[in-house]
Design a protein around this motif. Structure first.
Motif, PDB file in Angstrom:
ATOM      1  N   LEU A 191      52.835   9.321  20.714  1.00  0.00           N
ATOM      2  CA  LEU A 191      53.388  10.211  19.481  1.00  0.00           C
ATOM      3  C   LEU A 191      52.636  11.603  19.506  1.00  0.00           C
ATOM      4  O   LEU A 191      53.238  12.536  18.941  1.00  0.00           O
ATOM      5  CB  LEU A 191      53.527   9.245  18.419  1.00  0.00           C
ATOM      6  CG  LEU A 191      54.247   7.986  18.615  1.00  0.00           C
ATOM      7  CD1 LEU A 191      54.198   7.228  17.224  1.00  0.00           C
ATOM      8  CD2 LEU A 191      55.882   8.790  18.813  1.00  0.00           C
ATOM      9  N   LEU A 192      51.242  11.456  19.860  1.00  0.00           N
ATOM     10  CA  LEU A 192      50.364  12.620  19.392  1.00  0.00           C
ATOM     11  C   LEU A 192      49.916  13.451  20.598  1.00  0.00           C
ATOM     12  O   LEU A 192      49.429  12.821  21.353  1.00  0.00           O
ATOM     13  CB  LEU A 192      49.344  12.433  18.616  1.00  0.00           C
ATOM     14  CG  LEU A 192      49.727  11.340  17.256  1.00  0.00           C
ATOM     15  CD1 LEU A 192      48.445  11.143  16.485  1.00  0.00           C
ATOM     16  CD2 LEU A 192      50.484  12.455  16.277  1.00  0.00           C
ATOM     17  N   ALA A 193      50.050  14.629  20.765  1.00  0.00           N
ATOM     18  CA  ALA A 193      49.736  15.463  21.915  1.00  0.00           C
ATOM     19  C   ALA A 193      48.072  15.739  21.718  1.00  0.00           C
ATOM     20  O   ALA A 193      47.541  16.017  22.734  1.00  0.00           O
ATOM     21  CB  ALA A 193      50.432  16.687  21.841  1.00  0.00           C
ATOM     22  N   ASP A 194      47.673  15.720  20.614  1.00  0.00           N
ATOM     23  CA  ASP A 194      46.284  16.222  20.483  1.00  0.00           C
ATOM     24  C   ASP A 194      45.197  15.197  20.081  1.00  0.00           C
ATOM     25  O   ASP A 194      44.077  15.392  19.788  1.00  0.00           O
ATOM     26  CB  ASP A 194      46.252  17.255  19.246  1.00  0.00           C
ATOM     27  CG  ASP A 194      46.735  16.555  17.787  1.00  0.00           C
ATOM     28  OD1 ASP A 194      47.246  15.556  17.881  1.00  0.00           O
ATOM     29  OD2 ASP A 194      46.512  17.244  16.747  1.00  0.00           O
ATOM     30  N   GLU A 195      45.623  13.964  20.445  1.00  0.00           N
ATOM     31  CA  GLU A 195      44.595  12.836  20.282  1.00  0.00           C
ATOM     32  C   GLU A 195      44.562  12.019  21.483  1.00  0.00           C
ATOM     33  O   GLU A 195      45.752  11.371  21.799  1.00  0.00           O
ATOM     34  CB  GLU A 195      44.879  12.125  18.924  1.00  0.00           C
ATOM     35  CG  GLU A 195      44.668  12.779  17.655  1.00  0.00           C
ATOM     36  CD  GLU A 195      44.720  11.859  16.568  1.00  0.00           C
ATOM     37  OE1 GLU A 195      43.908  10.550  16.624  1.00  0.00           O
ATOM     38  OE2 GLU A 195      45.348  12.142  15.464  1.00  0.00           O
ATOM     39  N   ARG A 196      43.638  11.997  22.317  1.00  0.00           N
ATOM     40  CA  ARG A 196      43.393  11.232  23.356  1.00  0.00           C
ATOM     41  C   ARG A 196      42.118  10.558  23.356  1.00  0.00           C
ATOM     42  O   ARG A 196      40.928  11.098  23.008  1.00  0.00           O
ATOM     43  CB  ARG A 196      43.549  12.037  24.687  1.00  0.00           C
ATOM     44  CG  ARG A 196      44.823  12.421  24.801  1.00  0.00           C
ATOM     45  CD  ARG A 196      45.816  11.425  25.368  1.00  0.00           C
ATOM     46  NE  ARG A 196      47.198  12.127  25.564  1.00  0.00           N
ATOM     47  CZ  ARG A 196      48.247  12.268  24.623  1.00  0.00           C
ATOM     48  NH1 ARG A 196      47.829  12.155  23.375  1.00  0.00           N
ATOM     49  NH2 ARG A 196      49.354  12.924  25.168  1.00  0.00           N
ATOM     50  N   LEU A 197      41.871   9.173  23.803  1.00  0.00           N
ATOM     51  CA  LEU A 197      40.480   8.545  23.670  1.00  0.00           C
ATOM     52  C   LEU A 197      39.932   8.685  24.805  1.00  0.00           C
ATOM     53  O   LEU A 197      40.374   8.625  26.040  1.00  0.00           O
ATOM     54  CB  LEU A 197      40.698   7.375  23.475  1.00  0.00           C
ATOM     55  CG  LEU A 197      39.559   6.513  23.100  1.00  0.00           C
ATOM     56  CD1 LEU A 197      39.074   6.888  21.760  1.00  0.00           C
ATOM     57  CD2 LEU A 197      39.862   4.780  22.752  1.00  0.00           C
ATOM     58  N   SER A 198      38.819   9.412  25.149  1.00  0.00           N
ATOM     59  CA  SER A 198      37.957   9.731  26.456  1.00  0.00           C
ATOM     60  C   SER A 198      37.279   8.444  26.792  1.00  0.00           C
ATOM     61  O   SER A 198      37.107   7.260  25.822  1.00  0.00           O
ATOM     62  CB  SER A 198      36.910  10.688  25.909  1.00  0.00           C
ATOM     63  OG  SER A 198      35.821  10.288  25.222  1.00  0.00           O
ATOM     64  N   LEU A 199      36.614   8.483  27.918  1.00  0.00           N
ATOM     65  CA  LEU A 199      36.073   7.142  28.472  1.00  0.00           C
ATOM     66  C   LEU A 199      34.713   6.786  27.390  1.00  0.00           C
ATOM     67  O   LEU A 199      34.556   5.879  27.207  1.00  0.00           O
ATOM     68  CB  LEU A 199      35.590   7.390  29.758  1.00  0.00           C
ATOM     69  CG  LEU A 199      36.461   7.389  30.768  1.00  0.00           C
ATOM     70  CD1 LEU A 199      35.986   7.678  32.148  1.00  0.00           C
ATOM     71  CD2 LEU A 199      37.284   6.386  31.094  1.00  0.00           C
ATOM     72  N   ARG A 200      34.121   8.056  27.038  1.00  0.00           N
ATOM     73  CA  ARG A 200      33.032   7.501  26.175  1.00  0.00           C
ATOM     74  C   ARG A 200      33.511   6.962  24.777  1.00  0.00           C
ATOM     75  O   ARG A 200      32.917   6.127  24.223  1.00  0.00           O
ATOM     76  CB  ARG A 200      32.254   8.735  25.859  1.00  0.00           C
ATOM     77  CG  ARG A 200      30.951   8.496  24.806  1.00  0.00           C
ATOM     78  CD  ARG A 200      29.956  10.119  24.755  1.00  0.00           C
ATOM     79  NE  ARG A 200      29.751  10.401  26.010  1.00  0.00           N
ATOM     80  CZ  ARG A 200      28.708  11.497  25.992  1.00  0.00           C
ATOM     81  NH1 ARG A 200      28.557  12.091  25.162  1.00  0.00           N
ATOM     82  NH2 ARG A 200      28.666  11.663  27.328  1.00  0.00           N
ATOM     83  N   GLY A 201      34.736   7.682  24.261  1.00  0.00           N
ATOM     84  CA  GLY A 201      35.186   6.989  23.004  1.00  0.00           C
ATOM     85  C   GLY A 201      35.694   5.402  23.134  1.00  0.00           C
ATOM     86  O   GLY A 201      35.589   4.574  22.419  1.00  0.00           O
ATOM     87  N   VAL A 202      36.375   5.070  24.435  1.00  0.00           N
ATOM     88  CA  VAL A 202      36.646   3.766  24.791  1.00  0.00           C
ATOM     89  C   VAL A 202      35.240   2.940  24.880  1.00  0.00           C
ATOM     90  O   VAL A 202      35.401   1.674  24.292  1.00  0.00           O
ATOM     91  CB  VAL A 202      37.103   3.627  26.175  1.00  0.00           C
ATOM     92  CG1 VAL A 202      37.121   2.360  26.637  1.00  0.00           C
ATOM     93  CG2 VAL A 202      38.598   4.303  26.155  1.00  0.00           C
ATOM     94  N   ALA A 203      34.141   3.163  25.346  1.00  0.00           N
ATOM     95  CA  ALA A 203      33.014   2.598  25.376  1.00  0.00           C
ATOM     96  C   ALA A 203      32.631   2.361  23.857  1.00  0.00           C
ATOM     97  O   ALA A 203      32.109   1.232  23.626  1.00  0.00           O
ATOM     98  CB  ALA A 203      31.936   3.199  26.205  1.00  0.00           C
ATOM     99  N   GLY A 204      32.444   3.368  23.113  1.00  0.00           N
ATOM    100  CA  GLY A 204      32.152   3.162  21.619  1.00  0.00           C
ATOM    101  C   GLY A 204      32.742   2.095  21.079  1.00  0.00           C
ATOM    102  O   GLY A 204      32.482   1.395  19.965  1.00  0.00           O
TER     103      GLY A 204
END
Length: 326
Positions: A119-132
């Motif tokens: 639903l949101l174009a400006d919010e994506r989780l990076s690989l570092r975010g996934v790890a955190g």
């Protein structure tokens, strides 16, 4: 750290602390109130307080919704993010332990990126975010440390709680999707009556009766806390954070809630904090550090160390740290 980051950090702390205390107050209050009626009365109190606050602090022209996006944001706030989510949380807790409830509801930050990606174009989780986020979830599991047998049992309660976690994650993303011109405080103030109405209807449907309430001093204290502090004040902080930091980052507050609940239980209820819980606190902190580490502009730092100028580097980007924007 600039002023906006300080405000976001303060909002994160306020929301985490006050939401964390909800588990202690809810545990006390459910001894005196039917669960859905308890939630409904909580939102009655919060709605009166927050509508009054908004009326006193907001210009009249900014106090009322004017577009369909304003209306959509109000409904997403009141019906989905607050009403259905909390009704499912309180009912689910009747069928399982607080530890299991904390584990299941901590899936909220993990579910949020899934809805955000749709639903949101400006919010994506990076690989570092996934790890955190994974580290944060492991830390929560260490803090609450549920009994394995209990964790595997109580399928109905876990299903209700999981649906509540889905509702909370979806609601936060829908609010960001709706946008609108209302401030987060005004939007929440209008949303709370819808939350209260939903929970009153659920309570009637479940056959709960106001006659079942025991108006003891402890009941009043619990209702005051969940209505004013964990209701009006915490929602001002949380939904303001949602607007400022985005749905993914704002919902990381639900990793802090079990920590606060554990410390509160130790301080107020003489509950024990185990060594594993302390390790869990540290693991959650490391998870946050991993997510936040992308805010460090390493190319700029290296450039300055070797004596170069950083003017040619794009260090003013507004892209959310720890996430990938389109």
């Amino acid at each position: 750290m600039n002023a906006a980051n300080r405000r976001s950090l303060a909002a994160f702390a306020v929301a985490g602390i006050l939401f964390g205390g909800t588990f202690v107050a809810a545990k006390a209050g459910l001894a005196y109130f039917p669960p859905l009626l308890f939630v409904a009365l909580r939102f009655d109190v919060a709605a009166v307080a927050l509508l009054g606050y908004a009326a006193l602090t907001t210009d009249r022209v900014d106090l009322f919704p004017r577009t369909w996006r304003d209306a959509a944001g109000i409904l997403a706030t009141g019906v989905v993010a607050i009403g259905i989510t909390n009704a499912l949380l309180f009912v689910g807790q009747e069928h399982t332990t607080s530890a299991v409830a904390a584990i299941v509801f901590s899936l909220n930050p993990i579910l949020t990126p899934l809805f955000a990606s749709l639903l949101l174009a400006d919010e994506r989780l990076s690989l570092r975010g996934v790890a955190g986020m994974a580290l944060g979830f492991v830390g929560v599991a260490m803090v609450v440390n549920p009994d394995p047998a209990t964790l595997m049992a109580g399928g109905v309660g876990k299903a209700i709680l999981f649906t509540g976690a889905v509702s909370g994650a979806l609601g936060s993303v829908l609010i960001r999707w709706a946008g609108g011109g209302l401030s987060s405080t005004v939007r929440t103030a209008w949303g709370l009556p819808f939350a209260a109405l939903c929970c009153h209807l659920f309570s009637v449907w479940a056959g709960e009766s106001p006659g079942a309430i025991t108006w003891a001093p402890e009941a009043v204290a619990a209702l005051t806390y969940v209505g004013l502090l964990a209701g009006a004040v915490a929602y001002i902080a949380y939904f303001g954070l949602l607007d400022a930091a985005g749905a993914i980052r704002a919902n990381l507050v639900f990793y802090v809630v079990p920590v606060v609940a554990a410390v509160g239980g130790w301080a107020l209820l003489a509950e024990t904090i185990t060594a594993l819980a302390v390790v869990g606190f540290g693991t959650i902190f490391v998870g946050f550090a991993v997510i936040g580490s992308e805010s460090i502009d390493l190319p700029s730092i290296r450039h300055r160390i070797v004596g170069g100028s950083s003017e040619s580097l794009d260090v003013g980007t507004d892209e959310p740290r720890g996430f990938e924007a389109d």
